[in-house]
Every structure is written in C-alpha cells, then in structure tokens.
Write a protein that holds these residues in place. Sequence first.
Motif, PDB file in Angstrom:
ATOM      1  N   VAL A  47       0.833  -1.209   0.000  1.00 48.93           N
ATOM      2  CA  VAL A  47       0.000   0.000   0.000  1.00 48.93           C
ATOM      3  C   VAL A  47       0.863   1.253   0.000  1.00 48.93           C
ATOM      4  O   VAL A  47       0.605   2.204  -0.752  1.00 48.93           O
ATOM      5  CB  VAL A  47      -0.944   0.001   1.224  1.00 48.93           C
ATOM      6  N   GLU A  48       1.891   1.268   0.841  1.00 45.77           N
ATOM      7  CA  GLU A  48       2.716   2.471   0.941  1.00 45.77           C
ATOM      8  C   GLU A  48       3.523   2.706  -0.332  1.00 45.77           C
ATOM      9  O   GLU A  48       3.762   3.857  -0.719  1.00 45.77           O
ATOM     10  CB  GLU A  48       3.626   2.392   2.158  1.00 45.77           C
ATOM     11  N   ALA A  49       3.924   1.645  -1.012  1.00 45.30           N
ATOM     12  CA  ALA A  49       4.594   1.811  -2.309  1.00 45.30           C
ATOM     13  C   ALA A  49       3.636   2.442  -3.316  1.00 45.30           C
ATOM     14  O   ALA A  49       4.012   3.358  -4.072  1.00 45.30           O
ATOM     15  CB  ALA A  49       5.101   0.464  -2.815  1.00 45.30           C
ATOM     16  N   TYR A  50       2.396   1.970  -3.334  1.00 45.90           N
ATOM     17  CA  TYR A  50       1.393   2.564  -4.229  1.00 45.90           C
ATOM     18  C   TYR A  50       1.162   4.032  -3.874  1.00 45.90           C
ATOM     19  O   TYR A  50       1.085   4.899  -4.762  1.00 45.90           O
ATOM     20  CB  TYR A  50       0.079   1.784  -4.135  1.00 45.90           C
ATOM     21  N   ARG A  51       1.069   4.335  -2.582  1.00 48.88           N
ATOM     22  CA  ARG A  51       0.834   5.709  -2.159  1.00 48.88           C
ATOM     23  C   ARG A  51       1.972   6.632  -2.613  1.00 48.88           C
ATOM     24  O   ARG A  51       1.735   7.722  -3.141  1.00 48.88           O
ATOM     25  CB  ARG A  51       0.692   5.773  -0.630  1.00 48.88           C
ATOM     26  N   ARG A  52       3.213   6.193  -2.416  1.00 47.76           N
ATOM     27  CA  ARG A  52       4.354   7.032  -2.822  1.00 47.76           C
ATOM     28  C   ARG A  52       4.331   7.308  -4.315  1.00 47.76           C
ATOM     29  O   ARG A  52       4.570   8.444  -4.758  1.00 47.76           O
ATOM     30  CB  ARG A  52       5.670   6.336  -2.442  1.00 47.76           C
ATOM     31  N   ASN A  53       4.052   6.287  -5.091  1.00 48.36           N
ATOM     32  CA  ASN A  53       4.037   6.474  -6.540  1.00 48.36           C
ATOM     33  C   ASN A  53       2.868   7.345  -6.977  1.00 48.36           C
ATOM     34  O   ASN A  53       3.006   8.175  -7.888  1.00 48.36           O
ATOM     35  CB  ASN A  53       3.988   5.107  -7.232  1.00 48.36           C
ATOM     36  N   GLY A  54       1.721   7.171  -6.336  1.00 48.47           N
ATOM     37  CA  GLY A  54       0.583   8.014  -6.668  1.00 48.47           C
ATOM     38  C   GLY A  54       0.838   9.468  -6.339  1.00 48.47           C
ATOM     39  O   GLY A  54       0.508  10.368  -7.137  1.00 48.47           O
ATOM     40  N   GLU A  55       1.424   9.710  -5.184  1.00 49.42           N
ATOM     41  CA  GLU A  55       1.724  11.095  -4.803  1.00 49.42           C
ATOM     42  C   GLU A  55       2.738  11.718  -5.754  1.00 49.42           C
ATOM     43  O   GLU A  55       2.647  12.918  -6.079  1.00 49.42           O
ATOM     44  CB  GLU A  55       2.230  11.132  -3.367  1.00 49.42           C
ATOM     45  N   ALA A  56       3.687  10.914  -6.242  1.00 53.49           N
ATOM     46  CA  ALA A  56       4.665  11.435  -7.203  1.00 53.49           C
ATOM     47  C   ALA A  56       4.004  11.858  -8.508  1.00 53.49           C
ATOM     48  O   ALA A  56       4.519  12.728  -9.224  1.00 53.49           O
ATOM     49  CB  ALA A  56       5.730  10.365  -7.477  1.00 53.49           C
ATOM     50  N   LEU A  57       2.848  11.263  -8.816  1.00 56.64           N
ATOM     51  CA  LEU A  57       2.115  11.614 -10.034  1.00 56.64           C
ATOM     52  C   LEU A  57       1.012  12.637  -9.779  1.00 56.64           C
ATOM     53  O   LEU A  57       0.256  12.974 -10.698  1.00 56.64           O
ATOM     54  CB  LEU A  57       1.493  10.345 -10.642  1.00 56.64           C
ATOM     55  N   GLY A  58       0.911  13.124  -8.545  1.00 57.53           N
ATOM     56  CA  GLY A  58      -0.063  14.158  -8.248  1.00 57.53           C
ATOM     57  C   GLY A  58      -1.341  13.690  -7.579  1.00 57.53           C
ATOM     58  O   GLY A  58      -2.265  14.490  -7.376  1.00 57.53           O
ATOM     59  N   LYS A  59      -1.438  12.426  -7.218  1.00 55.43           N
ATOM     60  CA  LYS A  59      -2.626  11.962  -6.508  1.00 55.43           C
ATOM     61  C   LYS A  59      -2.663  12.540  -5.092  1.00 55.43           C
ATOM     62  O   LYS A  59      -1.623  12.662  -4.428  1.00 55.43           O
ATOM     63  CB  LYS A  59      -2.645  10.425  -6.419  1.00 55.43           C
ATOM     64  N   LEU A  60      -3.849  12.887  -4.634  1.00 57.46           N
ATOM     65  CA  LEU A  60      -4.065  13.346  -3.266  1.00 57.46           C
ATOM     66  C   LEU A  60      -4.925  12.302  -2.565  1.00 57.46           C
ATOM     67  O   LEU A  60      -6.108  12.142  -2.894  1.00 57.46           O
ATOM     68  CB  LEU A  60      -4.752  14.714  -3.253  1.00 57.46           C
ATOM     69  N   PHE A  61      -4.352  11.610  -1.612  1.00 56.49           N
ATOM     70  CA  PHE A  61      -5.050  10.499  -0.979  1.00 56.49           C
ATOM     71  C   PHE A  61      -5.875  10.961   0.217  1.00 56.49           C
ATOM     72  O   PHE A  61      -5.421  11.745   1.034  1.00 56.49           O
ATOM     73  CB  PHE A  61      -4.054   9.419  -0.547  1.00 56.49           C
ATOM     74  N   TYR A  62      -7.081  10.448   0.280  1.00 52.50           N
ATOM     75  CA  TYR A  62      -8.008  10.732   1.361  1.00 52.50           C
ATOM     76  C   TYR A  62      -7.846   9.668   2.436  1.00 52.50           C
ATOM     77  O   TYR A  62      -7.803   8.471   2.128  1.00 52.50           O
ATOM     78  CB  TYR A  62      -9.442  10.732   0.823  1.00 52.50           C
ATOM     79  N   GLU A  63      -7.747  10.089   3.688  1.00 53.55           N
ATOM     80  CA  GLU A  63      -7.633   9.152   4.802  1.00 53.55           C
ATOM     81  C   GLU A  63      -9.027   8.910   5.385  1.00 53.55           C
ATOM     82  O   GLU A  63      -9.688   9.834   5.851  1.00 53.55           O
ATOM     83  CB  GLU A  63      -6.698   9.704   5.880  1.00 53.55           C
ATOM     84  N   MET A  64      -9.482   7.671   5.353  1.00 54.81           N
ATOM     85  CA  MET A  64     -10.818   7.347   5.837  1.00 54.81           C
ATOM     86  C   MET A  64     -10.877   7.413   7.358  1.00 54.81           C
ATOM     87  O   MET A  64     -10.118   6.736   8.042  1.00 54.81           O
ATOM     88  CB  MET A  64     -11.232   5.961   5.355  1.00 54.81           C
ATOM     89  N   LYS A  65     -11.806   8.226   7.860  1.00 52.37           N
ATOM     90  CA  LYS A  65     -12.025   8.295   9.303  1.00 52.37           C
ATOM     91  C   LYS A  65     -13.308   7.546   9.687  1.00 52.37           C
ATOM     92  O   LYS A  65     -13.415   7.004  10.776  1.00 52.37           O
ATOM     93  CB  LYS A  65     -12.094   9.752   9.758  1.00 52.37           C
ATOM     94  N   ASP A  66     -14.277   7.562   8.801  1.00 50.25           N
ATOM     95  CA  ASP A  66     -15.520   6.839   9.051  1.00 50.25           C
ATOM     96  C   ASP A  66     -15.549   5.612   8.153  1.00 50.25           C
ATOM     97  O   ASP A  66     -15.289   5.701   6.955  1.00 50.25           O
ATOM     98  CB  ASP A  66     -16.733   7.730   8.743  1.00 50.25           C
ATOM     99  N   LEU A  67     -15.891   4.480   8.760  1.00 54.48           N
ATOM    100  CA  LEU A  67     -15.878   3.220   8.025  1.00 54.48           C
ATOM    101  C   LEU A  67     -17.093   3.124   7.113  1.00 54.48           C
ATOM    102  O   LEU A  67     -18.230   3.104   7.571  1.00 54.48           O
ATOM    103  CB  LEU A  67     -15.858   2.048   8.992  1.00 54.48           C
ATOM    104  N   THR A  68     -16.858   3.101   5.831  1.00 53.71           N
ATOM    105  CA  THR A  68     -17.917   2.832   4.870  1.00 53.71           C
ATOM    106  C   THR A  68     -17.275   2.140   3.684  1.00 53.71           C
ATOM    107  O   THR A  68     -16.254   2.597   3.168  1.00 53.71           O
ATOM    108  CB  THR A  68     -18.656   4.116   4.458  1.00 53.71           C
ATOM    109  N   SER A  69     -17.833   1.034   3.278  1.00 49.49           N
ATOM    110  CA  SER A  69     -17.140   0.239   2.270  1.00 49.49           C
ATOM    111  C   SER A  69     -18.110  -0.736   1.633  1.00 49.49           C
ATOM    112  O   SER A  69     -19.229  -0.949   2.102  1.00 49.49           O
ATOM    113  CB  SER A  69     -15.990  -0.536   2.933  1.00 49.49           C
ATOM    114  N   GLY A  70     -17.671  -1.320   0.531  1.00 49.05           N
ATOM    115  CA  GLY A  70     -18.383  -2.421  -0.099  1.00 49.05           C
ATOM    116  C   GLY A  70     -17.600  -3.703   0.084  1.00 49.05           C
ATOM    117  O   GLY A  70     -16.855  -3.867   1.057  1.00 49.05           O
ATOM    118  N   SER A  71     -17.749  -4.604  -0.878  1.00 50.52           N
ATOM    119  CA  SER A  71     -17.066  -5.893  -0.827  1.00 50.52           C
ATOM    120  C   SER A  71     -16.598  -6.250  -2.223  1.00 50.52           C
ATOM    121  O   SER A  71     -17.126  -5.750  -3.220  1.00 50.52           O
ATOM    122  CB  SER A  71     -18.003  -6.985  -0.298  1.00 50.52           C
ATOM    123  N   SER A  72     -15.599  -7.136  -2.298  1.00 48.06           N
ATOM    124  CA  SER A  72     -15.057  -7.548  -3.590  1.00 48.06           C
ATOM    125  C   SER A  72     -14.418  -8.927  -3.450  1.00 48.06           C
ATOM    126  O   SER A  72     -13.878  -9.268  -2.387  1.00 48.06           O
ATOM    127  CB  SER A  72     -14.001  -6.549  -4.077  1.00 48.06           C
TER     128      SER A  72
END
Length: 396
Positions: free
Chosen positions: A292-317
Amino acid sequence: MTANIDEAKQRAAQHVEEVAAELTRISETIHANPELAYEERHACAQLVAFVRAQGFDVREGAYGMETAFRGDWGEGPVTIAVCAEYDALPEIGHACGHNLIATSGVGAAVALKAALDPTQARVVILGTPAEEGSGGKIVMIRNGCFDDIDVAMMAHPAPADIADAPMFGVAHVDVEYRGKSVHASVFPEQGLNALDALVTAYQSIAQLRQHIRRDARLHGIITHGGDAANIVPGLTRATFYVRSLKPWYLEQLKARVKACFEAGALATGCELSIDWHADQEYAPMKINRPLVEAYRRNGEALGKLFYEMKDLTSGSSDMGNVSQVVPSIHPNFGVGSPTFTHSPEFTAVAATDAAHAAMLQTAKTLAMTGIDVALEPGLLDEIKREFGASGRGPQG
C-alpha cells in the motif's frame, strides 16, 4: 539501483501515454456495451486483442470460465499479477466503473512490460469476470490461478483516492418461505401466509441492525412477495447480504440472521429454506501495508491526493479473497466527481474525460508500484513478511 528504478518508471509512464488513446477507446466501448457476469464477451475480446498485440502470451477461456483470460510475459524471479474486471450491473450498466478497472489494469501490465527486462520479472494480466456478486476470482483461486503469483494488484474507481480502502467480507443468502395459498377473503383461516413469514424475518433483521458492530452491515430485498392481493401468498423469496470486516464476526452475524429467518417460519407455520451460497462468499480485504505504501508514494509522485478514511464505509469484492492467498492491494482512485458508485449518475461519470485521465494516471501508478516490487531491494521480502505475520485467511 535508484537510477535504474527511476528510469524504469519513466518508461512505464511514457508507454501509458503511447497507448492512452487505445485504452480510452476500449474503456468507451466496454462502457457503451455493458455485459453482466459471465457474459462479458465483447469486453473480454477487446482486452485480449490489446494485450496480445502488446506481446503477451494470452490464454482465453482460462480457469474454466469463458470470459476469463490470462496473459503472461517475462521470466524473472518475481511474478506480478494485475487484475482487470469488466462486468456491469443490471439495469444501470457500468455504475461501478469496471470499464476503468479493466483499462487501468491492462494499461499497467503493458507499461510494466515496456519498463522491465524479461529477466527482471514475470508480468501476468488476469481478466477476472463476474465480480458483481458471482465471485469469478474465487473460481480462479480454486483452480490454481494464484499459486504462482507473488503479488496481485488492481484499482477501483470511486469519488476519491484512498490507498488502503477497507473491504467488507460478505455472505449472500437467498431465503424462501412456502405456505398455503387460499382465497384471502373466502377461506383465510385455511391459509399459511408466506409473506407474513418473510415480513416477520425482514423486520427482525431490521431490528437486529441496531445491535451489531460498526464494522458490519445487513441489507436485503424481497424478490417475490406473492401473486395477487386476493390470494394468501404461498411462496415468497428474498435476498440478503451480511457483511463484516472480521471473518469471525461474519460467522456470528450469519447465525443471528438465520435465527431471524427461523422466527418468521415459527410464527407462521411456513416451511423455510436457506441458501448461503458458501462457494461465493467474499472475504475481507487483507491490507498489505508495504505494498500500500509503495502505491501511495508512486501516486503522490504523479499528483494523486489520498483521502484518509475516518468513518468506516465500504463495499465488498472478490479481490478480498485474493488478498487472503497472496499479498494484494485494491486502492480506490477518484474520477473527478463526488458521485457515488452503483448509481446511474456514476454510470455517466465513468465515461467522462476526467475519469479517463484518472484511469491513465492509475495505470501509471500501478505499473510504478510493480517496478518497485521487482527492483527495489528488500521490498518483496518485506511484503511477504507482512503477509505471513498477519496470517493466511479463507480462500473462498
């Protein structure tokens, strides 16, 4: 080594740009031709033709499913799989954006091929049908698809970028009540009302919701409630989903929901049958922090702004099941709109220029993360240690 990694990432990003028009075209045609689970023939054909033209050795009809495929390239010591989904939802089409999942996945795979030497890694692109409730990846797991995979990756469109989105485990249950049909006005005392049985169960589950953990969900619909108002319903059916982040709590919750179904039968004298579809149960997503942290670093290098979830809401896969057998990631990527998935509005958003720009950025991010796995000293060992330390979970 750092220079080599950076150069490989530049090659990957450049290759995504080179195939961007074709990826966008494929996304648009998949979006315009939505196909339900195990019927994704058009989507599969588009994706297979693309990855085959890019030099992958492709096997169609893989793992016993007509619309699954596997493409392989390379012979290196680490095997990196990228998953592509492409099934749609009934009535509202690609309201989950699987056209974008498919193209970000194949885009990442071909970018990895362009960036790496075949001796550095083996890249596998997996066409995974039937995610929407049928569990195509579960079938692939059972048939040995992931036995030779070191890490698996995919990304899912959403209102925002989330690197470590949690995913509930989910059990899908169908319930049926059989009573006795009679004229509702002339002979009501002779009937056994299967709709009353189902309504009793539905209300019991609704009351149960107040007393379950915050990391769990219950919801369902009545799929058949009777045939005419002047006939006591002799047959009713419903479908429910039981979700939890904790596998042990999912089992506890299933038992409590079963008791609600039994209450409906006991109160009305109707016969009850329950089908839990155990072979299609989705496992929770097992987060692999180093990946996950490798993905985050690479995304941030490309300009992604990651949201940190504070409230649990999700689906399934069914990617949750994959994450229980190999280290995996399933990040969300924003598509330039706050619109929520599984809505007609998101169907429209999934074909916009902004969504396609996000898809291309995500393809680059996944590819760059794969490059780190293949070339960064010690990262794969760290990923595997983390996976082993958190235990091997259910395979589905």
